[in-house]
Design a protein around this motif. Structure first.
Motif, PDB file in Angstrom:
ATOM      1  N   ALA A  26       0.825  -1.211   0.000  1.00  0.00           N
ATOM      2  CA  ALA A  26       0.000   0.000   0.000  1.00  0.00           C
ATOM      3  C   ALA A  26       0.861   1.263   0.000  1.00  0.00           C
ATOM      4  O   ALA A  26       0.510   2.264  -0.630  1.00  0.00           O
ATOM      5  N   THR A  27       1.992   1.212   0.695  1.00  0.00           N
ATOM      6  CA  THR A  27       2.883   2.381   0.719  1.00  0.00           C
ATOM      7  C   THR A  27       3.430   2.677  -0.667  1.00  0.00           C
ATOM      8  O   THR A  27       3.500   3.841  -1.093  1.00  0.00           O
ATOM      9  N   LEU A  28       3.819   1.641  -1.398  1.00  0.00           N
ATOM     10  CA  LEU A  28       4.323   1.842  -2.761  1.00  0.00           C
ATOM     11  C   LEU A  28       3.216   2.365  -3.672  1.00  0.00           C
ATOM     12  O   LEU A  28       3.443   3.292  -4.466  1.00  0.00           O
ATOM     13  N   LEU A  29       2.024   1.791  -3.578  1.00  0.00           N
ATOM     14  CA  LEU A  29       0.907   2.252  -4.404  1.00  0.00           C
ATOM     15  C   LEU A  29       0.553   3.697  -4.077  1.00  0.00           C
ATOM     16  O   LEU A  29       0.276   4.499  -4.982  1.00  0.00           O
ATOM     17  N   LEU A  30       0.568   4.040  -2.785  1.00  0.00           N
ATOM     18  CA  LEU A  30       0.285   5.414  -2.373  1.00  0.00           C
ATOM     19  C   LEU A  30       1.355   6.366  -2.904  1.00  0.00           C
ATOM     20  O   LEU A  30       1.046   7.479  -3.336  1.00  0.00           O
ATOM     21  N   SER A  31       2.601   5.924  -2.889  1.00  0.00           N
ATOM     22  CA  SER A  31       3.703   6.739  -3.369  1.00  0.00           C
ATOM     23  C   SER A  31       3.532   7.077  -4.844  1.00  0.00           C
ATOM     24  O   SER A  31       3.569   8.254  -5.235  1.00  0.00           O
ATOM     25  N   ILE A  32       3.342   6.063  -5.658  1.00  0.00           N
ATOM     26  CA  ILE A  32       3.209   6.285  -7.104  1.00  0.00           C
ATOM     27  C   ILE A  32       1.923   7.037  -7.424  1.00  0.00           C
ATOM     28  O   ILE A  32       1.910   7.951  -8.264  1.00  0.00           O
ATOM     29  N   GLY A  33       0.827   6.674  -6.752  1.00  0.00           N
ATOM     30  CA  GLY A  33      -0.450   7.346  -7.006  1.00  0.00           C
ATOM     31  C   GLY A  33      -0.402   8.818  -6.661  1.00  0.00           C
ATOM     32  O   GLY A  33      -0.882   9.663  -7.426  1.00  0.00           O
ATOM     33  N   THR A  34       0.183   9.143  -5.503  1.00  0.00           N
ATOM     34  CA  THR A  34       0.295  10.541  -5.097  1.00  0.00           C
ATOM     35  C   THR A  34       1.171  11.325  -6.061  1.00  0.00           C
ATOM     36  O   THR A  34       0.846  12.454  -6.448  1.00  0.00           O
ATOM     37  N   PHE A  35       2.291  10.718  -6.455  1.00  0.00           N
ATOM     38  CA  PHE A  35       3.190  11.411  -7.372  1.00  0.00           C
ATOM     39  C   PHE A  35       2.497  11.726  -8.695  1.00  0.00           C
ATOM     40  O   PHE A  35       2.563  12.857  -9.189  1.00  0.00           O
ATOM     41  N   LEU A  36       1.835  10.738  -9.275  1.00  0.00           N
ATOM     42  CA  LEU A  36       1.159  10.952 -10.560  1.00  0.00           C
ATOM     43  C   LEU A  36       0.040  11.974 -10.431  1.00  0.00           C
ATOM     44  O   LEU A  36      -0.155  12.806 -11.331  1.00  0.00           O
ATOM     45  N   LEU A  37      -0.686  11.935  -9.329  1.00  0.00           N
ATOM     46  CA  LEU A  37      -1.772  12.886  -9.117  1.00  0.00           C
ATOM     47  C   LEU A  37      -1.232  14.306  -8.986  1.00  0.00           C
ATOM     48  O   LEU A  37      -1.786  15.253  -9.560  1.00  0.00           O
ATOM     49  N   ALA A  38      -0.136  14.447  -8.246  1.00  0.00           N
ATOM     50  CA  ALA A  38       0.453  15.783  -8.053  1.00  0.00           C
ATOM     51  C   ALA A  38       1.154  16.273  -9.310  1.00  0.00           C
ATOM     52  O   ALA A  38       1.178  17.475  -9.594  1.00  0.00           O
ATOM     53  N   ALA A  39       1.752  15.355 -10.070  1.00  0.00           N
ATOM     54  CA  ALA A  39       2.536  15.744 -11.248  1.00  0.00           C
ATOM     55  C   ALA A  39       1.682  16.055 -12.467  1.00  0.00           C
ATOM     56  O   ALA A  39       2.103  16.826 -13.336  1.00  0.00           O
ATOM     57  N   THR A  40       0.492  15.481 -12.554  1.00  0.00           N
ATOM     58  CA  THR A  40      -0.319  15.608 -13.773  1.00  0.00           C
ATOM     59  C   THR A  40      -0.651  17.052 -14.144  1.00  0.00           C
ATOM     60  O   THR A  40      -0.420  17.465 -15.292  1.00  0.00           O
ATOM     61  N   PRO A  41      -1.200  17.875 -13.233  1.00  0.00           N
ATOM     62  CA  PRO A  41      -1.522  19.257 -13.657  1.00  0.00           C
ATOM     63  C   PRO A  41      -0.298  20.073 -14.032  1.00  0.00           C
ATOM     64  O   PRO A  41      -0.333  20.853 -15.001  1.00  0.00           O
ATOM     65  N   TRP A  42       0.814  19.909 -13.290  1.00  0.00           N
ATOM     66  CA  TRP A  42       2.051  20.624 -13.632  1.00  0.00           C
ATOM     67  C   TRP A  42       2.580  20.182 -14.999  1.00  0.00           C
ATOM     68  O   TRP A  42       3.051  21.006 -15.790  1.00  0.00           O
ATOM     69  N   THR A  43       2.533  18.873 -15.246  1.00  0.00           N
ATOM     70  CA  THR A  43       3.039  18.346 -16.519  1.00  0.00           C
ATOM     71  C   THR A  43       2.180  18.821 -17.676  1.00  0.00           C
ATOM     72  O   THR A  43       2.691  19.170 -18.749  1.00  0.00           O
ATOM     73  N   LEU A  44       0.874  18.846 -17.475  1.00  0.00           N
ATOM     74  CA  LEU A  44      -0.035  19.347 -18.507  1.00  0.00           C
ATOM     75  C   LEU A  44       0.231  20.816 -18.794  1.00  0.00           C
ATOM     76  O   LEU A  44       0.236  21.244 -19.964  1.00  0.00           O
ATOM     77  N   LEU A  45       0.486  21.596 -17.754  1.00  0.00           N
ATOM     78  CA  LEU A  45       0.798  23.013 -17.943  1.00  0.00           C
ATOM     79  C   LEU A  45       2.077  23.182 -18.755  1.00  0.00           C
ATOM     80  O   LEU A  45       2.141  24.017 -19.669  1.00  0.00           O
ATOM     81  N   ALA A  46       3.101  22.381 -18.439  1.00  0.00           N
ATOM     82  CA  ALA A  46       4.358  22.459 -19.187  1.00  0.00           C
ATOM     83  C   ALA A  46       4.173  22.013 -20.628  1.00  0.00           C
ATOM     84  O   ALA A  46       4.808  22.551 -21.545  1.00  0.00           O
ATOM     85  N   TRP A  47       3.333  21.023 -20.857  1.00  0.00           N
ATOM     86  CA  TRP A  47       3.077  20.512 -22.212  1.00  0.00           C
ATOM     87  C   TRP A  47       2.425  21.601 -23.065  1.00  0.00           C
ATOM     88  O   TRP A  47       2.832  21.863 -24.187  1.00  0.00           O
ATOM     89  N   ILE A  48       1.402  22.245 -22.494  1.00  0.00           N
ATOM     90  CA  ILE A  48       0.693  23.304 -23.225  1.00  0.00           C
ATOM     91  C   ILE A  48       1.557  24.562 -23.340  1.00  0.00           C
ATOM     92  O   ILE A  48       1.546  25.245 -24.364  1.00  0.00           O
ATOM     93  N   ASP A  49       2.309  24.858 -22.257  1.00  0.00           N
ATOM     94  CA  ASP A  49       3.193  26.030 -22.206  1.00  0.00           C
ATOM     95  C   ASP A  49       2.446  27.300 -22.617  1.00  0.00           C
ATOM     96  O   ASP A  49       2.848  27.997 -23.563  1.00  0.00           O
ATOM     97  N   PRO A  50       1.365  27.644 -21.910  1.00  0.00           N
ATOM     98  CA  PRO A  50       0.556  28.813 -22.312  1.00  0.00           C
ATOM     99  C   PRO A  50       1.313  30.125 -22.139  1.00  0.00           C
ATOM    100  O   PRO A  50       2.220  30.236 -21.309  1.00  0.00           O
ATOM    101  N   GLN A  51       0.903  31.103 -22.894  1.00  0.00           N
ATOM    102  CA  GLN A  51       1.580  32.394 -22.888  1.00  0.00           C
ATOM    103  C   GLN A  51       1.545  33.040 -21.508  1.00  0.00           C
ATOM    104  O   GLN A  51       2.533  33.637 -21.060  1.00  0.00           O
ATOM    105  N   TRP A  52       0.410  32.928 -20.809  1.00  0.00           N
ATOM    106  CA  TRP A  52       0.271  33.599 -19.517  1.00  0.00           C
ATOM    107  C   TRP A  52       1.228  33.055 -18.461  1.00  0.00           C
ATOM    108  O   TRP A  52       1.591  33.763 -17.515  1.00  0.00           O
ATOM    109  N   ALA A  53       1.637  31.763 -18.619  1.00  0.00           N
ATOM    110  CA  ALA A  53       2.488  31.139 -17.609  1.00  0.00           C
ATOM    111  C   ALA A  53       3.981  31.317 -17.888  1.00  0.00           C
ATOM    112  O   ALA A  53       4.803  31.033 -17.013  1.00  0.00           O
ATOM    113  N   ARG A  54       4.322  31.751 -19.072  1.00  0.00           N
ATOM    114  CA  ARG A  54       5.739  31.824 -19.442  1.00  0.00           C
ATOM    115  C   ARG A  54       6.565  32.781 -18.588  1.00  0.00           C
ATOM    116  O   ARG A  54       7.743  32.505 -18.329  1.00  0.00           O
ATOM    117  N   PRO A  55       6.026  33.895 -18.125  1.00  0.00           N
ATOM    118  CA  PRO A  55       6.836  34.755 -17.235  1.00  0.00           C
ATOM    119  C   PRO A  55       7.242  34.068 -15.934  1.00  0.00           C
ATOM    120  O   PRO A  55       8.185  34.518 -15.272  1.00  0.00           O
TER     121      PRO A  55
END
Length: 261
Positions: A26-55
């Motif tokens: 359960a600790t390993l599953l929680l580790s990977i699950g938490t990481f993917l959940l936390a990383a997804t919005p940041w990764t999506l933002l970097a993928w899109i790289d919108p103009q407003w976020a570039r500064p």
């Protein structure tokens, strides 16, 4: 024959213990699950790289998110599988630890233990990480995998050679094993550790990111300069460690001064 049957029955009973799932699995599953959940919005933002976020990008150059997206998922899958196999193998030893499911400790015990885990983990991480840079064989054959990415996104927080992944994952267990904490405190620590791993590789210095207001924590700014300049800023999140040992990156210190003006 009877001896071997009894030995096998005892060995099998170890893996039928409810703690086998609740602690390593359960600790390993929680580790990977938490990481993917936390990383997804940041990764999506970097993928899109919108103009407003570039500064707010720490490095004013293109992210490498699309190039390493599939290799990232492959390494996460492989590394998690290897860690799972190792946890299964060492379970007979791990079950001897004092991590328990007895009475849940009061809130202040949670706070004290979690602070201890954060400080200890960062101190240990500093020396392991620094060693990975100063040992030429480890740098070339192990740590260089993580440094293929110079401008990171959050998903890169788990882009490791399998050996480094195992070492870093093991470091996170040192504090809980030393204190013999409650299982739920361990879960809370694993969640915190993986949120930090994702945030620390996000590539953005957003002023409204609530994590940037935590004491001694510098978020993505701190570790991003390590990826950009390679040497220095070896601690995981707490910049005071590099300050104490004189391994801050000069450009990082300049950035901090400019951001305050």
């Amino acid at each position: 024959m009877e001896f071997w049957n009894e030995a096998f029955s005892q060995w099998l009973a170890l893996y039928q213990d409810p703690m086998f799932f609740r602690l390593p699995i359960a600790t390993l599953l929680l580790s990977i699950g938490t990481f993917l959940l936390a990383a997804t919005p940041w990764t999506l933002l970097a993928w899109i790289d919108p103009q407003w976020a570039r500064p707010y990008k720490i490095q004013q150059k293109p992210f490498q998110v699309q190039r390493y997206f599939l290799p990232n998922l492959a390494r996460i899958t492989i590394n998690t599988t290897i860690m799972l196999a190792l946890l299964i193998i060492i379970w007979p030893l791990l079950r001897l630890s004092n991590i328990h499911t007895a009475e849940i400790p009061p809130w202040y015990a949670w706070v004290i233990q979690l602070i201890f885990f954060i400080i200890l983990d960062d101190f240990l991480f500093y020396w392991v990480h620094r060693s990975l840079h100063e040992n030429k064989w480890l740098l070339r054959h192990v740590h260089s995998v993580h440094h293929r990415i110079r401008n990171t996104c959050a998903l890169d927080g788990n882009y490791f050679h399998w050996l480094e992944f195992v070492i870093i994952g093991s470091l996170a267990l040192v504090g809980p094993l030393l204190l013999g904490c409650h299982l739920y405190v361990l879960y809370a620590w694993i969640i915190i550790r993986n949120i930090e791993a994702a945030d620390g590789h996000s590539g953005y210095d957003l002023p409204w990111n609530p994590l940037r207001y935590l004491p001694l924590y510098d978020g993505a700014v701190y570790h991003d300069f390590h990826h950009a300049k390679f040497k220095g800023n070896y601690a995981g999140a707490l910049h005071y460690v590099d300050g104490f040992f004189g391994t801050h990156i000069k450009q990082y210190l300049d950035y901090k001064k400019q951001s305050k003006t």
